[in-house]
Design a protein around this motif. Structure first.
Motif, PDB file in Angstrom:
ATOM      1  N   UNK A 208       0.859  -1.452  -0.302  1.00 27.68           N
ATOM      2  CA  UNK A 208      -0.337   0.101   0.078  1.00 27.68           C
ATOM      3  C   UNK A 208       0.846   1.422  -0.195  1.00 27.68           C
ATOM      4  N   UNK A 209       0.722   2.385  -0.495  1.00 28.54           N
ATOM      5  CA  UNK A 209       1.091   3.794  -0.586  1.00 28.54           C
ATOM      6  C   UNK A 209       0.002   5.112  -0.682  1.00 28.54           C
ATOM      7  N   UNK A 210       0.757   5.864  -0.071  1.00 25.11           N
ATOM      8  CA  UNK A 210      -0.285   7.208  -0.491  1.00 25.11           C
ATOM      9  C   UNK A 210       0.009   8.287  -0.741  1.00 25.11           C
ATOM     10  N   UNK A 211      -0.006   9.494  -1.880  1.00 26.68           N
ATOM     11  CA  UNK A 211       0.082  10.023  -2.904  1.00 26.68           C
ATOM     12  C   UNK A 211       0.630  10.850  -1.243  1.00 26.68           C
ATOM     13  N   UNK A 212       1.200  11.475  -2.222  1.00 25.77           N
ATOM     14  CA  UNK A 212       2.233  13.434  -1.749  1.00 25.77           C
ATOM     15  C   UNK A 212       0.685  13.916  -1.687  1.00 25.77           C
ATOM     16  N   UNK A 213       1.430  14.988  -1.614  1.00 23.40           N
ATOM     17  CA  UNK A 213       0.654  16.592  -1.219  1.00 23.40           C
ATOM     18  C   UNK A 213       0.210  16.678  -3.033  1.00 23.40           C
ATOM     19  N   UNK A 214       1.433  16.289  -3.669  1.00 21.52           N
ATOM     20  CA  UNK A 214       1.723  17.146  -5.240  1.00 21.52           C
ATOM     21  C   UNK A 214       1.470  15.616  -5.939  1.00 21.52           C
ATOM     22  N   UNK A 215       0.488  14.433  -5.425  1.00 17.97           N
ATOM     23  CA  UNK A 215      -0.665  13.349  -5.956  1.00 17.97           C
ATOM     24  C   UNK A 215       0.473  12.134  -6.450  1.00 17.97           C
ATOM     25  N   UNK A 216       1.683  12.736  -5.891  1.00 26.64           N
ATOM     26  CA  UNK A 216       3.087  11.331  -6.641  1.00 26.64           C
ATOM     27  C   UNK A 216       3.251  10.061  -5.660  1.00 26.64           C
ATOM     28  N   UNK A 217       3.298   9.359  -5.613  1.00 24.75           N
ATOM     29  CA  UNK A 217       3.163   8.094  -5.159  1.00 24.75           C
ATOM     30  C   UNK A 217       4.498   7.074  -5.345  1.00 24.75           C
ATOM     31  N   UNK A 218       5.119   6.500  -4.621  1.00 25.85           N
ATOM     32  CA  UNK A 218       5.778   5.303  -5.028  1.00 25.85           C
ATOM     33  C   UNK A 218       5.134   3.593  -4.734  1.00 25.85           C
ATOM     34  N   UNK A 219       5.316   2.816  -5.250  1.00 27.17           N
ATOM     35  CA  UNK A 219       4.482   1.173  -4.652  1.00 27.17           C
ATOM     36  C   UNK A 219       5.339   0.612  -4.644  1.00 27.17           C
TER      37      UNK A 219
END
Length: 93
Positions: A50-61
């Motif tokens: 599971x991952x959560x996007x940051x405030x800019x909508x970017x994510x890494x999983x």
């Protein structure tokens, strides 16, 4: 017989290692107007990844195998995608 057994064992180990490969998928979660969606949740189907996007909508999983990703955010319809390589850009409606 011993050679055949050794060869079979090596082939099985190679197969297990090939299917157990991890890969990192990165992307950005956007809405229909190309505005980033902050804090969206990204989950791999059939896994605990599971991952959560940051405030800019970017994510890494970090994914195991070739599973699908389910992306959801409050106020948007959840979507399931099959990432293309390491690119996992998503547009929610």
């Amino acid at each position: 017989m011993r050679r055949v057994l050794s060869l079979f064992t090596m082939l099985m180990l190679c197969g297990v290692l090939a299917f157990g490969q991890d890969r990192v998928v990165s992307g950005k979660v956007l809405d229909e107007k190309d505005t980033p969606i902050p804090f969206a949740t990204i989950k791999q189907a059939g896994s605990k990844a599971t991952a959560v996007a940051d405030a800019s909508g970017n994510y890494t999983i970090k994914m195991t195998g070739n599973g699908d990703l389910t992306v959801s955010a409050a106020g948007y319809n959840a979507i399931t995608i099959k990432p293309n390589g390491t690119d996992g850009n998503v547009m929610l409606k």
